[in-house]
Write a protein that holds these residues in place. Sequence first.
Motif, PDB file in Angstrom:
ATOM      1  N   TRP A  31     -42.924  51.718  -1.815  1.00  0.00           N
ATOM      2  CA  TRP A  31     -43.451  51.501  -0.469  1.00  0.00           C
ATOM      3  C   TRP A  31     -43.755  50.034  -0.220  1.00  0.00           C
ATOM      4  O   TRP A  31     -43.846  49.596   0.909  1.00  0.00           O
ATOM      5  CB  TRP A  31     -44.701  52.350  -0.223  1.00  0.00           C
ATOM      6  CG  TRP A  31     -45.729  52.263  -1.292  1.00  0.00           C
ATOM      7  CD1 TRP A  31     -45.897  53.159  -2.306  1.00  0.00           C
ATOM      8  CD2 TRP A  31     -46.712  51.251  -1.492  1.00  0.00           C
ATOM      9  NE1 TRP A  31     -46.926  52.760  -3.117  1.00  0.00           N
ATOM     10  CE2 TRP A  31     -47.453  51.598  -2.629  1.00  0.00           C
ATOM     11  CE3 TRP A  31     -47.040  50.085  -0.796  1.00  0.00           C
ATOM     12  CZ2 TRP A  31     -48.488  50.825  -3.109  1.00  0.00           C
ATOM     13  CZ3 TRP A  31     -48.093  49.310  -1.268  1.00  0.00           C
ATOM     14  CH2 TRP A  31     -48.796  49.682  -2.423  1.00  0.00           C
ATOM     15  N   SER A  51     -33.891  46.685   5.100  1.00  0.00           N
ATOM     16  CA  SER A  51     -33.087  45.617   5.689  1.00  0.00           C
ATOM     17  C   SER A  51     -31.739  45.530   4.982  1.00  0.00           C
ATOM     18  O   SER A  51     -30.700  45.364   5.619  1.00  0.00           O
ATOM     19  CB  SER A  51     -33.844  44.300   5.585  1.00  0.00           C
ATOM     20  OG  SER A  51     -33.069  43.244   6.079  1.00  0.00           O
ATOM     21  N   ALA A  85     -29.655  48.379   6.063  1.00  0.00           N
ATOM     22  CA  ALA A  85     -29.144  48.165   7.415  1.00  0.00           C
ATOM     23  C   ALA A  85     -27.931  47.241   7.403  1.00  0.00           C
ATOM     24  O   ALA A  85     -27.079  47.298   8.275  1.00  0.00           O
ATOM     25  CB  ALA A  85     -30.234  47.589   8.303  1.00  0.00           C
ATOM     26  N   ALA A  90     -34.626  40.988   0.634  1.00  0.00           N
ATOM     27  CA  ALA A  90     -33.686  41.354   1.695  1.00  0.00           C
ATOM     28  C   ALA A  90     -32.442  40.484   1.683  1.00  0.00           C
ATOM     29  O   ALA A  90     -31.444  40.830   2.303  1.00  0.00           O
ATOM     30  CB  ALA A  90     -34.376  41.248   3.051  1.00  0.00           C
ATOM     31  N   SER A 104     -38.392  38.702   2.095  1.00  0.00           N
ATOM     32  CA  SER A 104     -37.135  38.119   2.563  1.00  0.00           C
ATOM     33  C   SER A 104     -36.224  37.779   1.389  1.00  0.00           C
ATOM     34  O   SER A 104     -35.007  37.830   1.509  1.00  0.00           O
ATOM     35  CB  SER A 104     -37.386  36.906   3.452  1.00  0.00           C
ATOM     36  OG  SER A 104     -37.810  35.821   2.695  1.00  0.00           O
ATOM     37  N   ALA A 112     -40.279  48.534   0.612  1.00  0.00           N
ATOM     38  CA  ALA A 112     -39.448  49.398   1.455  1.00  0.00           C
ATOM     39  C   ALA A 112     -38.830  48.652   2.623  1.00  0.00           C
ATOM     40  O   ALA A 112     -37.655  48.813   2.936  1.00  0.00           O
ATOM     41  CB  ALA A 112     -40.280  50.576   1.970  1.00  0.00           C
ATOM     42  N   GLU A 113     -39.643  47.826   3.278  1.00  0.00           N
ATOM     43  CA  GLU A 113     -39.128  47.130   4.460  1.00  0.00           C
ATOM     44  C   GLU A 113     -37.921  46.276   4.087  1.00  0.00           C
ATOM     45  O   GLU A 113     -36.931  46.224   4.807  1.00  0.00           O
ATOM     46  CB  GLU A 113     -40.237  46.248   5.042  1.00  0.00           C
ATOM     47  CG  GLU A 113     -40.084  45.989   6.521  1.00  0.00           C
ATOM     48  CD  GLU A 113     -41.175  45.085   7.060  1.00  0.00           C
ATOM     49  OE1 GLU A 113     -42.233  44.968   6.410  1.00  0.00           O
ATOM     50  OE2 GLU A 113     -40.963  44.491   8.123  1.00  0.00           O
TER      51      GLU A 113
END
Lengths: 567, 297, 320
Positions: A314, A322, A325, A302, A299, A317-318
């Motif tokens: 990897w 974010s 996006a 992000a 977070s 990556a999440e």
Amino acid sequence: MKRKTQMLFSLMLALVFVFVTACGSNNNSNSNTGGTPSATDAAGEETHAPMTIRLASGDVNTSWDDMQSDIGKFLQEKTGITIKEEFPIGGSDAEMFALMVASDEYPDLVMPKGNVGKLVDAGALLDLRPLIEEHGPNLKKVYGDYLNRLKWSAEDDSIYVLPLDGVDHKYFDAGGGFQLQHQVLEELGYPEMKTVQDFENAIKTYLEKNPKTEDGQPRLGLSLNGGEWQILISVTNPAFYATGAPDDGEFYVNQDTLEAVMHYQRPEEREYFRWLNHMNDIGLLDKESFIQKYDQYKSKIASGRVLALIDQDWDYAEAENSLKAQSRFGETYANFPITLNSSIQDHSFQGTGYLASYGIGITKDAQDPVRLIKLLDYLASEEGQVLVNWGIEGKHYNVVDGVRVIPEDVQNMKTNDNNTFKKTTGIGNYFMSARYGDGVKDSTGNYYTTNFPEQIQAQYTEADKKTLAAYGVSTYKDFWPADDAFPERKYGAAWTLPFETGSQANVIFQKTQDIMKKRIPEAILTSPDNFDNVYDAFLKDLDDAGVDKLNAEFTKMVQDRVELWSE
Amino acid sequence: MAGLKKRSMSDKAFDTSVYVLMAIVGIVTLYPFLNVLAISFNNSIDTVRGGITIFPREFTLDNYIKIFEFEGLMTGFKNSVLRTVLGTGIGVLAASMMAYTLSRTDFQARRWMSVIFAATMYFSGGLIPTYMLIRKLDLISTFWVYIIPAILSVWNVFVVRSYIDGLPIALQESGKIDGANDWTIFWKIILPLCQPVLATIALFIAVGHWNAWFDTYLYNSQRPEFTTLQYELMKVLQSTQASTNYRDPNSQQNIAAVSPESIKMAITIVVTVPILVVYPFLQKYFVKGMTLGAVKS
Amino acid sequence: MKSLSTGDRAQEATRKPKSRFWGKMLQQRYLYLMSLPFVIWIFVFSYMPIWGWLMAFQNYKPKFGILNQKWVGFDQFIELFSDDRFYLVLRNTLGMSIMGLIVSFTVPVAFALLLNEIKGQFFKRSIQTISYLPHFVSWVVVAGIVTKMLSADGGAVNQLLMTLHLIDEPIQFMAKGEWFWSIVTASDMWKETGWNSIIFLAAMSGIDQEQYEAATVDGAGRFRKMWHITLPGIRTTFMVLFILSIGHLISIGFEKQFLLGNPLVIDYAEVLDLYALNYGINLSRYSYGTAIGIFNSVVSLILVFSANWIYKRVTKESVI
């Protein structure tokens, strides 16, 4: 309780005891492997009678489709085989295979990862060599000269597992190294990014000018994912990358003498950790690096506050997705092969030849080993490989002027909703046999896999392209030394070397890991003048735990491997 | 008169402070749950940013839709309900029977039975021998593997027994005088008086069955018809372990595709809501104020 | 049973002790019927798997059957007791479990007492229901929440302390090993108090109302009633649970310590069960893992039966 409920409960209890005796015998048949065994096969006769087999995988795959995907259904039709895959749920794979061995009941196929030793010891795996000889022409072809790397040991030249890593795999891009946000590079005019000093200066300069983000949150210079198991990825592995050693697990192997030591024992790496200590001292290191949970780390990234990372793509990556996006591309990252000083080069891509590591095996309880090897052989054939990589022609890809092209909607789902993509198409779920890696072309001149150089370009964001252009390269990997800059390691990669099950060396290894997890963060967070004391204490702890014995044992494993593979 | 007034003032002060304290407790314990609820209704990519408290930032029902699309969910739900109901009924009855016999100080076998039962709470043969025993009993791949090995919880036996010990001895004696045998005393006198503690252990047993998944994994992972709700949800709840082969590009994809936090939260809610729904029916048995009359008769 | 005269009884006792035994058994047949099936059940499911303990005295390799293994006597235990790490994890385990024991037997009781005092039914039942909600939130989630709240990077606790001017700079609570045990205990208290209080509420509702009424007449206030009626009323339940819990001091699982821990507090966070996992089954050292299990069991049994014995000496009652 009312009378009626009383009666009900006593009735239930009675029923239970009745059922125990009754069901006990009835369920005998149910405990066998489900499904009909294949129709009577004389030696190797092909039938397409339906057969259900069990495959136990040591790696969890949450997108497994139960053969309901397009590829799954196709395979079912073609071969008549239904695969039921099992995973270690909530427990460890070590447990799963331990139970298997203890109960002496095995599924047809296994992908045991590091637990192969247990299974071989228990005599659970079939020697695949004769099966490959007779029924596996494609398997032989794919492994080629590397077939020699599949044998188990000097004393036992059986082939117990078919490794699943791609043969002749080429890396088209670099996912590791050190990361800096694009906005940092842009503001500083894309300075040279080669040494830790460059890295540090960039962070320091930018942080001084822009201590807070637009929403008023304080920026962090460098945040490490050191609170959980990823401490290996983010804190300790970079130590050998930055000091010119390739990834050989927790060891460093001298290429000439083949002697192994734990990589922390190298003096160069002490200097790397000293640099991290320095980063902490001047306030550029996130103080929460070793406390934060993975979710908190993600977070932070992000939220765009973290200027620099040392991680594998990897892993974050999440978080980066974010950011993408939210269209905050300037806050996504570029990768560089940073080293301790300009004379050192990053060995991330030092060749290994074929790794021949984790693979798939056929067990002694398999219903029809011949039919299974034929299934695996089919998956290894050109047709099979295109199937598991690309999917079904017309549905997941089209052939335009002899070139395989993925339609946009398919590509979109693949990039944006990978889980659903895997579940519905099946692409990515059937890598169960020998196959070629990225960069190998098939007989039609197309690539076997869907990762190729042109693809990489398509995945870059505008920010990526801008940064790469400023440095005059086309991919991040171009920053790294060429693949053939260093001689191939004769033993593959040392992290694939399995410890003997239950050996003393294995115990010492576990101890060193526990010591490392305590001492390295301690060394990084302590005051600079105390650094050497802590690091010395660390080395002493390793000695006390028996690291010399471990190193000797590991050296022997390396040497054995070299000998085995050079026959 | 002055004395009475003084009492009610300090009483009032006491009452107020209790109310305030309990309200604080309520907020503090409700918060994590509301947090989970909020995240479960939040878009998963947005959740990564963190910072969600008790309201979703980007509302979506996607997480729940994804869960209800799981194939085994309905079967799992059915099986979980079945095992919970059956297991609880059997468990409560078994525990209370055993507790009653142990509460009888005149029972011949009391001492050794007590010790035998108590000791089992502190040892276990281990995962492998237990597994092999279940196998030998042909309970693998059956529904009964959920019930039979779980018939009795020794802990609950002792809990009920301590409650029975607290009941006035006169009641049992009067039953004996009336010529009732031990079973009738148990059934007609003791059990009805034990409502609070029986409701309590019913709750514990029920929750245990409802949340169980490890037995499904060990014994029934090849039999989708015997799956349980928690197991189905656990399958998706995977987080990575250190032993993952993180260097393999395929595994890396798996790691990067770990169940988003939102889905994990949605799963928590899905599992907890049924319990919340059933709970009030049990609560009335042990929260004082509702059972004043029942006890005395 | 027909009543015998004292003289007859004495005669019976001296003459035929055996028939008296069977006689009594017949008399108590219902009790036996109600309990023997469970004795059999527990023998099968709890005592039979003990054969696995043989593994601890071998160098167990799954390939051969249990009887064809290499016997090594107490070697595994010797190795266990000579490992420094073992003592470290033992200390951590006991430290946290004793703290946990104390907290989990005081706070839930206090909570139940106070809850009982609430007269508004709706409020009472709501708070009671809400209070156990954290029990159902998994430790993964709770650990995440706790870490975030105690974080020095905008965590709620630090914000609060700074606003109240109690500290100038945020404190990194989770980095301090000495605080780890308290953090674990406090988190557990937060999570489990509501749930743990249920049993005490149940016990309290079994107390005879007449006693309270009589006390009111005698002029007793709230606290007097609590002290003299409620607490003694739940004494049996409390003591049973307490003594039985003493046996669990050594095997407390490892999930919450693992999830709340991090490399900086590792010396305080690793517990025996995690050690057993890491050095036992994960390394395929089944014998070693079993040896730890036996150690756990033996210590637990000693603890619980000692506690019971002390209790018996002091109060003439026995839990077991």
